[in-house]
Design a protein around this motif. Structure first.
Motif, PDB file in Angstrom:
ATOM      1  N   MET B 101      12.450  58.521  56.923  1.00  0.00           N
ATOM      2  CA  MET B 101      11.323  58.068  58.063  1.00  0.00           C
ATOM      3  C   MET B 101      11.679  58.456  59.210  1.00  0.00           C
ATOM      4  SD  MET B 101       8.672  56.568  56.974  1.00  0.00           S
ATOM      5  CE  MET B 101       7.118  55.698  57.636  1.00  0.00           C
ATOM      6  N   GLU B 102      12.780  57.908  59.739  1.00  0.00           N
ATOM      7  CA  GLU B 102      13.264  58.503  61.170  1.00  0.00           C
ATOM      8  C   GLU B 102      13.309  59.990  61.337  1.00  0.00           C
ATOM      9  OE1 GLU B 102      15.717  54.271  61.800  1.00  0.00           O
ATOM     10  OE2 GLU B 102      16.840  56.176  60.900  1.00  0.00           O
ATOM     11  N   THR B 105       9.685  60.913  61.881  1.00  0.00           N
ATOM     12  CA  THR B 105       8.969  60.362  63.107  1.00  0.00           C
ATOM     13  C   THR B 105       9.595  60.463  64.340  1.00  0.00           C
ATOM     14  OG1 THR B 105      10.088  58.178  62.826  1.00  0.00           O
ATOM     15  CG2 THR B 105       8.017  58.382  61.676  1.00  0.00           C
ATOM     16  N   ARG B 116       4.766  53.981  67.216  1.00  0.00           N
ATOM     17  CA  ARG B 116       5.421  53.822  66.147  1.00  0.00           C
ATOM     18  C   ARG B 116       4.639  53.630  65.005  1.00  0.00           C
ATOM     19  NH1 ARG B 116      10.734  51.889  66.291  1.00  0.00           N
ATOM     20  NH2 ARG B 116      11.388  53.539  65.326  1.00  0.00           N
ATOM     21  N   GLU B 117       3.505  52.852  64.965  1.00  0.00           N
ATOM     22  CA  GLU B 117       2.664  52.579  63.730  1.00  0.00           C
ATOM     23  C   GLU B 117       2.075  53.611  63.418  1.00  0.00           C
ATOM     24  OE1 GLU B 117       1.742  50.628  66.986  1.00  0.00           O
ATOM     25  OE2 GLU B 117       3.900  50.228  66.668  1.00  0.00           O
ATOM     26  N   ASP B 120       4.451  56.032  61.972  1.00  0.00           N
ATOM     27  CA  ASP B 120       5.048  55.829  60.479  1.00  0.00           C
ATOM     28  C   ASP B 120       3.863  56.023  59.417  1.00  0.00           C
ATOM     29  OD1 ASP B 120       7.374  54.831  61.432  1.00  0.00           O
ATOM     30  OD2 ASP B 120       6.859  52.822  61.032  1.00  0.00           O
ATOM     31  N   ARG B 124       4.216  58.560  56.255  1.00  0.00           N
ATOM     32  CA  ARG B 124       3.678  58.295  54.913  1.00  0.00           C
ATOM     33  C   ARG B 124       3.105  59.139  54.126  1.00  0.00           C
ATOM     34  NH1 ARG B 124       2.536  52.882  56.482  1.00  0.00           N
ATOM     35  NH2 ARG B 124       4.762  52.244  57.377  1.00  0.00           N
ATOM     36  N   MET B 136      11.372  56.725  51.528  1.00  0.00           N
ATOM     37  CA  MET B 136      11.248  56.765  52.862  1.00  0.00           C
ATOM     38  C   MET B 136      12.323  56.077  53.615  1.00  0.00           C
ATOM     39  SD  MET B 136       7.989  54.597  53.626  1.00  0.00           S
ATOM     40  CE  MET B 136       7.919  52.802  53.656  1.00  0.00           C
ATOM     41  N   ASN B 137      13.031  55.112  53.048  1.00  0.00           N
ATOM     42  CA  ASN B 137      13.979  54.356  53.458  1.00  0.00           C
ATOM     43  C   ASN B 137      15.331  54.878  53.154  1.00  0.00           C
ATOM     44  OD1 ASN B 137      12.508  52.741  55.301  1.00  0.00           O
ATOM     45  ND2 ASN B 137      12.094  51.630  53.443  1.00  0.00           N
TER      46      ASN B 137
END
Ligand SMILES: Nc1ncnc2c1ncn2[C@@H]1O[C@H](COP(=O)(O)OP(=O)(O)OP(=O)(O)O)[C@@H](O)[C@H]1O
Ligand SMILES: [Mg+2]
Lengths: 219, 248, 237
Positions: B101-102, B105, B116-117, B120, B124, B136-137
Motif C-alpha cells: 500500500m505504501e 500511495t 491519505r484516504e 488509499d 485499492r 495490500m498490507n
C-alpha cells in the motif's frame, strides 16, 4: 599563548625518526606474531575438545571486551610479579600480539568455517590427516579469504601501537614526549608525530591494496 | 504522444544509440524487440532521463524531456515530466521498507498532496486491477516475482501517467508467472494506455503491439505492424533474430 | 609549558609480591571506586558518541556530495582522523591546545578528541550504508518524479538506517574501549582508576579483573542494545 614554531621539529627530527623505527619494528613483529596466535586460537576455538573450546571462547571474550590499555597495564605490572622481567619493548610486543591475535582469531575462525566442507572431505579422502588438512588445505584458503579483514586489523594495529608509549616503550609517541620535555613544544611534536603516523599508515594501506588486488586475481 | 528525434548516446567509446527516431501516438502500443545489448534499455531509460543522451530530442505529450535548461530549473522540469510517465523495471525495484500500500500511495501523497484516504482508495482500486487486493498490507519480500511486478505496475499507475514504459518486465520471472503480468499489461492496452514495451516475449508482442520496432546495434533495422514483422520480415538481420528466438 | 602533566607516573622496574592468590577482600574494598569510574567511562563514551554522530551525518553527506567544496574537506577530515592514532589526537588537543589559545579541561578535551576521532569512522559507516542501497531504488523513486531530497528522505535513508546500525555499533564498541585513552590526559575513568590502584596496591591482576568486569558489562549491554535496535529494522522478514 605561545604560538607555533615548527623549526624545532626539524632540529629534533632524529629523535622522532628513531621512535618511528621502533614503531615499525614493534608493529611488524606484533602483526606477524598475532597471525600465529590467531591460527592457534582459531584452531582451539573449533577444536572437538569442549574444555579447550570453552577456555578459548572465554579468553577471546575477555580480550575482545577490554581495552588494549588495560591489557598493557596487566602485562606491564603483572609479568614482573610472576618473575618475568622483560624490557618494555618485549612487553609491548606481547601486549599488541595478544590483543590483535584475538581480533585476527575471530576473523580467521569465520574464514575457516567459510571454506566449503567439500574441501575438507576431498583432502581427507586423499589420505591427509586432520592437521595436514588444516595446514595444507583449509588454513591457506581461509587466510586468503580473510586477508582484507586481517589487513584492516594491521592498519588498526599501527595506530593502536601508540598506546605502548604509556608503558614506556620508546616508540614514536614516546619519542615525541621526550622531545617535548626538552623543548616544551607539545603541539608541534605531537602534530609531527601524527604526520609520521599518517605517512606510514598511507604506505601500509597502499601495500595492502596491492596485495589485495593480487590475491583477488588468484581467487 | 512520444516522439524521439535522432537520439545518440554513447558510454565512453561504446556508441549505444546511433540516431534513433520514433513516434508513438496516443493510445497506441509500440513494442521494441532486438538482441541483447542492442540499446533497448538505454533508449527507454533515456526517455525517463535516467540516462542523459548526447544528441537528439525527446518529446512526451508536447513537452521536451531533455529541455535545454540548466541546474535547478532542469531538476524541477524533469521531476514534473517524470510524473507524467510511468516506468516499470526488469528487477521491480519495489521499496522494501514500505508495504504494498505504501509503495503505491507514497508518490501521489508526497507529490500531488493527495490526502491519505483518497490515495488509499485509489491504491485499492489499482490493486484490484492487478489482482492483488488481498496483498495490500504485505511487504515486498513476502510476494512472488510476478506479484512484485504487478505491484510495481500499480505503483507507476498511481501517478496517473500519460504513458507507460516497460523494460523487459517479465524477463526476471519464472515462466509460470509471466502470464499474470502480461495479462495486466493487456488489460491496460484495452484501456487505451499509451505504452512503450521492450520485451523478449514474441508471442505477447504480436498480440498487443500496434507497431513493432526491431533494433540491433543501436539502430532501427526494421519497423512495421506486428503481422508484417513477425510473419514477413524484410531484413535478413530480423529474420535471423526471429529464427533464433523461436527456435528456443 | 602550560603546567599540564600526563595522567601517569610510573614506578620503574615493576614490583614484586610474595602472595599470588587473588585478594578478594581488596577487590571488594576498592570496587566502589571502580563503579564510580565506570559511570564516568559511560558518560565520556556517551557524550563522545553523540558528538561523533552529529559530526558524522553532515560529513557523510558532504562526502557524497557532487560539490567539491563540501566533498574535499570531508575527505580530508576522514583521512586525517582515521589515518593517525587517537592518542596523538588527544595529545594535540590537550597538550598542544593551549599553545594556540585553546585551554580545555581534561574531560572536555577527552570528549572532543574521542568524538572527532570516532566521527571520522562513523562518517564512513554512514556513507557505506547509503551507498549500499541499490541504484535501482533511486531510479525507481526518481522515475516516479521524486526529487533528490525526497528520494533521500523517503527511499534511501529509511533503508540505509537499517544498514548503518551494525557498522555504527562496531564503531560504538570501539569507542567505549577507546575511551580508556582519555586516562592518559588524566580524566578520571576506569583505566585511570585501574592504573592508580595498581600503583598503590601492587595488585595488577585484581585491578585488571575489576576494570575488565565493568568494561565487559558496559560492552555486553551496549551490544545487546545494538542487536535489539538492529532487530527492529529487520523489515525484510
Ligand atoms: N551504465 C552503463 N555504462 C556503460 N555501458 C553501458 C551502461 N548501460 C548499458 N551499457 C552498454 O550499452 C549497451 C546497450 O545496453 P542496453 O542495456 O541498452 O541493451 P539492451 O538492448 O537492453 O540489452 P538486453 O536485452 O540484454 O537488456 C551494452 O553494450 C551495454 O554494455
Ligand atoms: Mg535491457
Amino acid at each position: 599563548m605561545q604560538g607555533l614554531e615548527f623549526s624545532v621539529v626539524f632540529e629534533n627530527m632524529n629523535i622522532l625518526l628513531h621512535g618511528m623505527f621502533w614503531t615499525v619494528v614493534l608493529c611488524s613483529s606484533a602483526s606477524l606474531l598475532s597471525i600465529v596466535v590467531a591460527v592457534v586460537l582459531a584452531m582451539t576455538g573449533i577444536s572437538k575438545l569442549k574444555p579447550l573450546r570453552s577456555a578459548t571462547f572465554f579468553f577471546l571474550w575477555v580480550f575482545r571486551g577490554t581495552p588494549l590499555l588495560l591489557q598493557l597495564f596487566l602485562f606491564y605490572f603483572g609479568l614482573p610479579q610472576i618473575g618475568l622481567y622483560l624490557s618494555p619493548i618485549i612487553t609491548g610486543i606481547i601486549g599488541l600480539t595478544l590483543h590483535f591475535g584475538v581480533y585476527n582469531a575471530d576473523v580467521l575462525r569465520a574464514g575457516i568455517l567459510g571454506v566449503e566442507t567439500g574441501q575438507h572431505e576431498a583432502s581427507r579422502s586423499l589420505g591427509l590427516s586432520y592437521f595436514q588438512t588444516m595446514r595444507k588445505v583449509i588454513i591457506p584458503q581461509a587466510l586468503r579469504n580473510v586477508s582484507p579483514a586481517v589487513g584492516n586489523n594491521l592498519i588498526a594495529l599501527l595506530k593502536e601501537s601508540s598506546l605502548v608509549s604509556i608503558i614506556t616503550v620508546p616508540e614514536l609517541t614516546l619519542s615525541a614526549q621526550r622531545a617535548i620535555s626538552e623543548t616544551f613544544r607539545p603541539f608541534e611534536f605531537y602534530f609531527a608525530a601524527g604526520a609520521l603516523y599518517y605517512v606510514v599508515n598511507w604506505g601500509l594501506e597502499f601495500i595492502l591494496q596491492r596485495v589485495e588486488a593480487r590475491t583477488a586475481l588468484t581467487r | 504522444m512520444i516522439s524521439l528525434k535522432d537520439i545518440w548516446k554513447s558510454f565512453g567509446d561504446n556508441q549505444v544509440l546511433k540516431g534513433i527516431s520514433l513516434e508513438v501516438e496516443r493510445g497506441k502500443i509500440l513494442v521494441i524487440i532486438g538482441p541483447s545489448g542492442s540499446g533497448k534499455s538505454t533508449l527507454l531509460r533515456s526517455i525517463n532521463h535516467l540516462e542523459t543522451i548526447d544528441r537528439g530530442e525527446i518529446w512526451v505529450d508536447g513537452v521536451q524531456v531533455n529541455a535545454p535548461l540548466k541546474g535547478r530549473k532542469f531538476e524541477k522540469h524533469i521531476n514534473r515530466v517524470r510524473q507524467e510517465m510511468g516506468m516499470v523495471f526488469q528487477h521491480f525495484n519495489l521499496f522494501p521498507h514500505m508495504t504494498v500500500m505504501e509503495n503505491i500511495t507514497m508518490a501521489p501523497m508526497l507529490l500531488k498532496k493527495i490526502p491519505r484516504e483518497k490515495a488509499d482508495a485509489q491504491a485499492r482500486g489499482l490493486l484490484e486491477k492487478v489482482d492483488l487486493a488481498d496483498k495490500m498490507n504485505c511487504y515486498p519480500v513476502q510476494l512472488s516475482g510476478g506479484q512484485k511486478q504487478r505491484v510495481a505496475i500499480a505503483r507507476a499507475l498511481a501517478m496517473e501517467p500519460k504513458v507507460m514504459l516497460f523494460d523487459e518486465v517479465t524477463s526476471a520471472l519464472d515462466p509460470e508467472l509471466i502470464g499474470e503480468v502480461n495479462k495486466v499489461m493487456k488489460r491496460l492496452a484495452s484501456e487505451h494506455m499509451t505504452m512503450l514495451i521492450v520485451t523478449h516475449e514474441m508471442r505477447f508482442a504480436a498480440e498487443v503491439a500496434d507497431h513493432v520496432i526491431f533494433m540491433a546495434d543501436g539502430v532501427i533495422i526494421e519497423e512495421g505492424p506486428p503481422e508484417e514483422i513477425f510473419s514477413n520480415p524484410a531484413h535478413e538481420r530480423t529474420r535471423r533474430f526471429l529464427f533464433e528466438v523461436f527456435k528456443s | 609549558m602550560s603546567g599540564r602533566s600526563a595522567g601517569f607516573r610510573f614506578i620503574p622496574g615493576g614490583t614484586t609480591i610474595e602472595e599470588t592468590a587473588v585478594d578478594y577482600q581488596l577487590i571488594i574494598k576498592v570496587a566502589p571506586f571502580f563503579a564510580k569510574a565506570a559511570w564516568s567511562t559511560v558518560v565520556v563514551s556517551f557524550l563522545s558518541f553523540a558528538l561523533g554522530l552529529s559530526i558524522a551525518f553532515p560529513a557523510a553527506f558532504c562526502r557524497l556530495s557532487q560539490n567539491r567544496f563540501l566533498q574535499i574537506p570531508a575527505r580530508v577530515y576522514v583521512s586525517v582522523f582515521r589515518g593517525t592514532p587517537c592518542l596523538i589526537q588527544l595529545f594535540v588537543i590537550y597538550f598542544g591546545g593551549p599553545q594556540i589559545g585553546i585551554q580545555l579541561e581534561p574531560f572536555m578535551a577527552g570528549v572532543l578528541g574521542l568524538g572527532i576521532n570516532i566521527g571520522s569512522y562513523m562518517t564512513e559507516s554512514i556513507r557505506g550504508a547509503i551507498l549500499a542501497v541499490s541504484r535501482g531504488q533511486t531510479e525507481a523513486s526518481r522515475s516516479l518524479g521524486l526529487n533528490k531530497f525526497q528520494t533521500m528522505r523517503k527511499v534511501v535513508l529509511p533503508q540505509a538506517a537499517g544498514l548503518m546500525i551494525s557498522p555504527l555499533g562496531v564503531n560504538t564498541i570501539a569507542l567505549i574501549k577507546g575511551s580508556s585513552l582519555v586516562s592518559a590526559i588524566s580524566v578520571l575513568e576506569l583505566a585511570y582508576t585501574a592504573h592508580r590502584f595498581t600503583n598503590s596496591t601492587y595488585r595488577p591482576f585484581e585491578m585488571f579483573i575489576l576494570a575488565s568486569t565493568f568494561y565487559l558489562v558496559i560492552i555486553t549491554l551496549t551490544s545487546k542494545a545494538i542487536r535489539n535496535l538492529n532487530g527492529r529494522f529487520a523489515y525484510e522478514k
